[in-house]
Enzyme design. Sequence first.
Site, PDB file in Angstrom:
ATOM      1  N   ARG A 131     -13.568 -18.199   1.012  1.00 55.18           N
ATOM      2  CA  ARG A 131     -13.924 -19.483   0.409  1.00 55.18           C
ATOM      3  C   ARG A 131     -13.777 -19.369  -1.104  1.00 55.18           C
ATOM      4  NH1 ARG A 131     -13.131 -21.093   4.684  1.00 55.18           N
ATOM      5  NH2 ARG A 131     -14.455 -22.298   6.112  1.00 55.18           N
ATOM      6  N   GLU A 175     -10.325 -28.009  -3.433  1.00 61.16           N
ATOM      7  CA  GLU A 175      -9.074 -28.107  -2.688  1.00 61.16           C
ATOM      8  C   GLU A 175      -8.838 -29.544  -2.255  1.00 61.16           C
ATOM      9  OE1 GLU A 175      -9.367 -23.557  -0.844  1.00 61.16           O
ATOM     10  OE2 GLU A 175      -9.762 -25.287   0.455  1.00 61.16           O
ATOM     11  N   HIS A 211      -4.293 -22.347   1.043  1.00 56.17           N
ATOM     12  CA  HIS A 211      -5.250 -22.265   2.149  1.00 56.17           C
ATOM     13  C   HIS A 211      -4.538 -22.291   3.502  1.00 56.17           C
ATOM     14  CE1 HIS A 211      -9.712 -23.201   3.182  1.00 56.17           C
ATOM     15  NE2 HIS A 211      -9.144 -22.469   4.144  1.00 56.17           N
TER      16      HIS A 211
END
Length: 319
Positions: A238, A267, A286
């Site tokens: 994270r 994000e 990601h």
Amino acid sequence: MSEIVILDGYTINPGDLSWDVIRQLGECTVYQRTPADLVLERCRDARIVLTSKALFTAEIIENLPKLSYIGVLATGYNVVDIDAAGKHGITVTNIPAYSTQSVAQMVFALLLQLCCHVKEHSDSVKAGSWSGCKDFCYWNYPMIELAGKTMGIIGFGMIGQQTARVANALGMRVAAFGRRRKQVPDIEFQWMDSLEELLGCSDVVSLHCPLSEETKHMLNADTLKSMKTSAFLINTARGPLIDEHALADALNSGRIAGAALDVLSTEPPEADNPLFQSKNCIITPHIAWATREARARLIDTAGRNLRAFLEGTPVNTVR
């Protein structure tokens, strides 16, 4: 109106997979994306909601009296106010373990790029550097062998453990640190008693812990000082585990040698994120979890979770 609503299905299934395992359990509407201001409207008549990144705050939950189930389409479930869900009798489930192999694979894709600069060397060959070379080979960057180096793993759950297995296979020593001391017979590792101890002994630090108030910015200006100046930092967990301004300063000053990040604190990120201009910093969007195989497992598990709930025997509950 649909009994089942999937709020943000696109990143999980952009069209190469099927939602049939969910559709066979009830009338289902799939939204590719749901802005925050449409969550209430789209869920108002739903009994069951599946969400990946759409937030369920206490305010939203309080305004959805028909809602009885939230299936988080991820392992991390910080998108749901768990206390509010419990107060209103809403079952919340997540998807454990679906991406273990894929994320561990990505850790080493990132790490090997830092060690071998594969992309840069390939680009230089295509630009003519090898064709015009006086020698049979060349390298534009120092290359690093991982065998004999120490990988420090913060968070020793399933992904952390699989990362350790791969590190062992590459001849690396493994140091581990987390909330609870663990024994894993098939992995060679040493448990560290503190974060600083792990940072100080590691040539590579890989993050695999959940995000919480305790772990937010655990890598910051102070803790980064404990790392070796030759060390690399990998984050596939994270983004907010790292203070990004502190990391940018550490990279640009040579406090640490490099970083590779698959996650950022926001994000999509802001265009002025300080890490975009930092030295020796690799950033991917990601994607560690997003192999087709992992996404297929995710959807299959989401279907099993929902079926178990409907049969009165919920599994993978987080509340």
